[in-house]
Design a protein around this motif. Structure first.
Motif, PDB file in Angstrom:
ATOM      1  N   THR A 137      16.151  15.307  35.128  1.00  0.00           N
ATOM      2  CA  THR A 137      15.064  14.966  34.211  1.00  0.00           C
ATOM      3  C   THR A 137      14.777  13.471  34.204  1.00  0.00           C
ATOM      4  O   THR A 137      13.623  13.040  34.324  1.00  0.00           O
ATOM      5  CB  THR A 137      15.414  15.433  32.782  1.00  0.00           C
ATOM      6  N   ARG A 138      15.826  12.669  34.080  1.00  0.00           N
ATOM      7  CA  ARG A 138      15.620  11.217  33.992  1.00  0.00           C
ATOM      8  C   ARG A 138      15.091  10.653  35.302  1.00  0.00           C
ATOM      9  O   ARG A 138      14.191   9.813  35.310  1.00  0.00           O
ATOM     10  CB  ARG A 138      16.932  10.527  33.604  1.00  0.00           C
ATOM     11  N   LEU A 139      15.654  11.126  36.424  1.00  0.00           N
ATOM     12  CA  LEU A 139      15.198  10.607  37.712  1.00  0.00           C
ATOM     13  C   LEU A 139      13.763  11.028  37.994  1.00  0.00           C
ATOM     14  O   LEU A 139      12.949  10.213  38.457  1.00  0.00           O
ATOM     15  CB  LEU A 139      16.119  11.103  38.828  1.00  0.00           C
ATOM     16  N   ASN A 140      13.415  12.281  37.701  1.00  0.00           N
ATOM     17  CA  ASN A 140      12.043  12.730  37.928  1.00  0.00           C
ATOM     18  C   ASN A 140      11.065  11.996  37.018  1.00  0.00           C
ATOM     19  O   ASN A 140       9.956  11.649  37.442  1.00  0.00           O
ATOM     20  CB  ASN A 140      11.939  14.243  37.707  1.00  0.00           C
ATOM     21  N   GLY A 141      11.479  11.747  35.770  1.00  0.00           N
ATOM     22  CA  GLY A 141      10.633  10.963  34.869  1.00  0.00           C
ATOM     23  C   GLY A 141      10.454   9.538  35.361  1.00  0.00           C
ATOM     24  O   GLY A 141       9.356   8.963  35.283  1.00  0.00           O
ATOM     25  N   TYR A 142      11.536   8.952  35.872  1.00  0.00           N
ATOM     26  CA  TYR A 142      11.458   7.598  36.430  1.00  0.00           C
ATOM     27  C   TYR A 142      10.476   7.554  37.602  1.00  0.00           C
ATOM     28  O   TYR A 142       9.665   6.632  37.716  1.00  0.00           O
ATOM     29  CB  TYR A 142      12.854   7.173  36.886  1.00  0.00           C
ATOM     30  N   ARG A 143      10.533   8.565  38.469  1.00  0.00           N
ATOM     31  CA  ARG A 143       9.622   8.595  39.619  1.00  0.00           C
ATOM     32  C   ARG A 143       8.171   8.746  39.172  1.00  0.00           C
ATOM     33  O   ARG A 143       7.271   8.130  39.754  1.00  0.00           O
ATOM     34  CB  ARG A 143      10.015   9.743  40.549  1.00  0.00           C
ATOM     35  N   ARG A 144       7.942   9.553  38.154  1.00  0.00           N
ATOM     36  CA  ARG A 144       6.563   9.699  37.663  1.00  0.00           C
ATOM     37  C   ARG A 144       6.043   8.388  37.093  1.00  0.00           C
ATOM     38  O   ARG A 144       4.875   8.020  37.307  1.00  0.00           O
ATOM     39  CB  ARG A 144       6.489  10.819  36.620  1.00  0.00           C
ATOM     40  N   ARG A 145       6.912   7.660  36.363  1.00  0.00           N
ATOM     41  CA  ARG A 145       6.484   6.357  35.809  1.00  0.00           C
ATOM     42  C   ARG A 145       6.178   5.370  36.934  1.00  0.00           C
ATOM     43  O   ARG A 145       5.205   4.611  36.865  1.00  0.00           O
ATOM     44  CB  ARG A 145       7.574   5.797  34.892  1.00  0.00           C
ATOM     45  N   GLN A 146       7.013   5.370  37.963  1.00  0.00           N
ATOM     46  CA  GLN A 146       6.769   4.475  39.088  1.00  0.00           C
ATOM     47  C   GLN A 146       5.467   4.825  39.804  1.00  0.00           C
ATOM     48  O   GLN A 146       4.709   3.940  40.223  1.00  0.00           O
ATOM     49  CB  GLN A 146       7.936   4.547  40.083  1.00  0.00           C
ATOM     50  N   ALA A 147       5.179   6.126  39.947  1.00  0.00           N
ATOM     51  CA  ALA A 147       3.932   6.544  40.596  1.00  0.00           C
ATOM     52  C   ALA A 147       2.716   6.109  39.774  1.00  0.00           C
ATOM     53  O   ALA A 147       1.702   5.650  40.335  1.00  0.00           O
ATOM     54  CB  ALA A 147       3.928   8.054  40.794  1.00  0.00           C
ATOM     55  N   ARG A 148       2.803   6.249  38.440  1.00  0.00           N
ATOM     56  CA  ARG A 148       1.681   5.810  37.584  1.00  0.00           C
ATOM     57  C   ARG A 148       1.475   4.310  37.702  1.00  0.00           C
ATOM     58  O   ARG A 148       0.337   3.823  37.767  1.00  0.00           O
ATOM     59  CB  ARG A 148       1.946   6.203  36.125  1.00  0.00           C
ATOM     60  N   LEU A 149       2.577   3.552  37.719  1.00  0.00           N
ATOM     61  CA  LEU A 149       2.467   2.099  37.833  1.00  0.00           C
ATOM     62  C   LEU A 149       1.860   1.706  39.172  1.00  0.00           C
ATOM     63  O   LEU A 149       1.005   0.808  39.251  1.00  0.00           O
ATOM     64  CB  LEU A 149       3.848   1.466  37.669  1.00  0.00           C
ATOM     65  N   ARG A 150       2.272   2.380  40.258  1.00  0.00           N
ATOM     66  CA  ARG A 150       1.687   2.075  41.570  1.00  0.00           C
ATOM     67  C   ARG A 150       0.184   2.339  41.587  1.00  0.00           C
ATOM     68  O   ARG A 150      -0.590   1.559  42.147  1.00  0.00           O
ATOM     69  CB  ARG A 150       2.389   2.898  42.658  1.00  0.00           C
TER      70      ARG A 150
END
Length: 383
Positions: free
Chosen positions: A212-225
């Protein structure tokens, strides 16, 4: 067994300029050698050397060892390209990507890694410096640093070939060290590990490593990109460059931690480790478009490789088992039915009535297959 140890170089500005000139010269020479190899159809190291050795030494100011490493690097690159084409990783025959790979020569970035051997690089461990060859001569006293484990490894273990790497404006040496491999234990059972996306790993003891935390982190990074790419200012592009490998480093750290935890538990209990053989899963699985990004970013291969080498270092057997139907089969009675898994998390056997977390049930099946596979190979005549 061989391990790669990363140490950070701390060159002075003059030393850094010479290291940069060295990488540029070596990779320019490598690109020229790649063109000759493609035009002549010669890809074997010894035969290709006859065509290019003297020319790249003279034109690029390379020493004898550096020139030979450049030629070997090109041959290895074409060997890897051929393997990827054969495996279908560059598309089907006739596809544009595959045609380009088959017809165009390989090119090397100016900062691609350059191999160094003992004649080009020596270590002074007491002073914590290296003596390294460059196109401007040999530089002595180039400082290096690293974690205590990294520094101890290059000081106490046999060091083979090293790669000079420039990454994000910093200099590194990736040194190959030889580690004594212990004999594998005779396992008292197997710890099954189910790899997934919702849960990165779930073992047969019931320990869950949630994603959950890693997938959430990846989604946040994708939004920031996406926001930075839409902004498209100079500062936004600079920030994109700075952050480009942050997600990969974070995921690798998570996988290291999970692999270490699993191997430590296997060592404590004297068991082997059983995992699914997920080779080609991205080609086999069909998903809806929103789910494809999640599957593509799933670093199961990296976690598997971390488990493999950590298990080997600890003398723990690791076996890969057939993953088919592990999530549909009851670990208690063996009944298999698609309806046994009504949703992603739940397993409910329609024969014996057992209810469990779906990933835990799969991990128990994997553990049992590990026992059967190990016994079939190592105890074929056991009663």
């Amino acid at each position: 067994m061989q391990l790669v140890v990363q140490v950070k170089l701390l060159p002075t500005p003059d030393q850094g300029s010479s290291l940069e000139a060295t990488l540029r010269a070596c990779n320019a020479a490598a690109s020229e050698v790649a063109v000759v190899a493609r035009n002549t159809g010669v890809y074997r190291n010894y035969h290709l050397r006859k065509h290019v050795y003297q020319a790249i030494k003279t034109d690029h100011g390379l020493g004898a060892q550096a020139a030979q490493h450049v030629i070997k690097k090109v041959c290895d690159a074409y060997k890897s390209l051929k393997a990827n084409i054969r495996a279908g990783n560059l598309g089907k025959p006739g596809s544009k990507r595959r045609r380009n790979a088959e017809s165009n020569p390989i090119s090397f970035r100016w900062n691609a890694a350059q191999p160094y051997d003992a004649r080009m690089l020596s270590w002074q461990h007491d002073a914590r410096t290296v003596s390294i060859w460059t196109v401007h001569g040999r530089f002595k006293g180039v400082a290096f640093t690293g974690s205590p484990d990294q520094v101890k490894a290059v000081a106490t273990l046999p060091v083979g070939e090293s790669d000079l790497v420039r990454r994000d404006g910093r200099w590194f040496l990736y040194a190959t060290v030889e580690v004594r491999e212990p004999e594998l234990i005779d396992p008292d059972g197997f710890l099954g590990v189910d790899l997934g996306i919702a849960n990165i790993a779930y073992d047969s003891d019931g320990t869950r490593h949630a994603g959950t935390r890693l997938n959430g982190y990846r989604r946040r990074q994708a939004r920031l990109r996406r926001r930075l790419q839409a902004t498209d200012t100079k500062s936004a592009r600079r920030l994109l460059v700075r952050r480009r490998k942050k997600e990969a480093r974070h995921a690798a750290n998570v996988n290291h931690t999970i692999a270490k935890t699993i191997v430590t538990e296997a060592v404590r209990t004297g068991r082997g480790i059983a995992v699914e053989d997920l080779t080609g899963i991205r080609d086999r699985v069909r998903l809806r478009k929103p789910e494809r990004v999640t599957l593509s970013s799933w670093s199961f291969h990296q976690l598997g490789s971390f488990l493999a080498y950590k298990a080997r270092r600890a003398g723990i057997p690791l076996v890969e088992v057939d993953p088919r139907y592990t999530s549909q089969t009851c670990h208690r009675c063996g009944h298999r039915d698609k309806r046994n898994r009504p949703d992603q998390e739940t397993f409910a056997c329609r024969s014996c009535g057992v209810v469990a977390h779906a990933d835990h049930n799969a991990a128990l099946n994997i553990a049992q297959r590990g026992v059967e596979g190990w016994g079939a190979v190592n105890r074929p005549h056991a009663a």
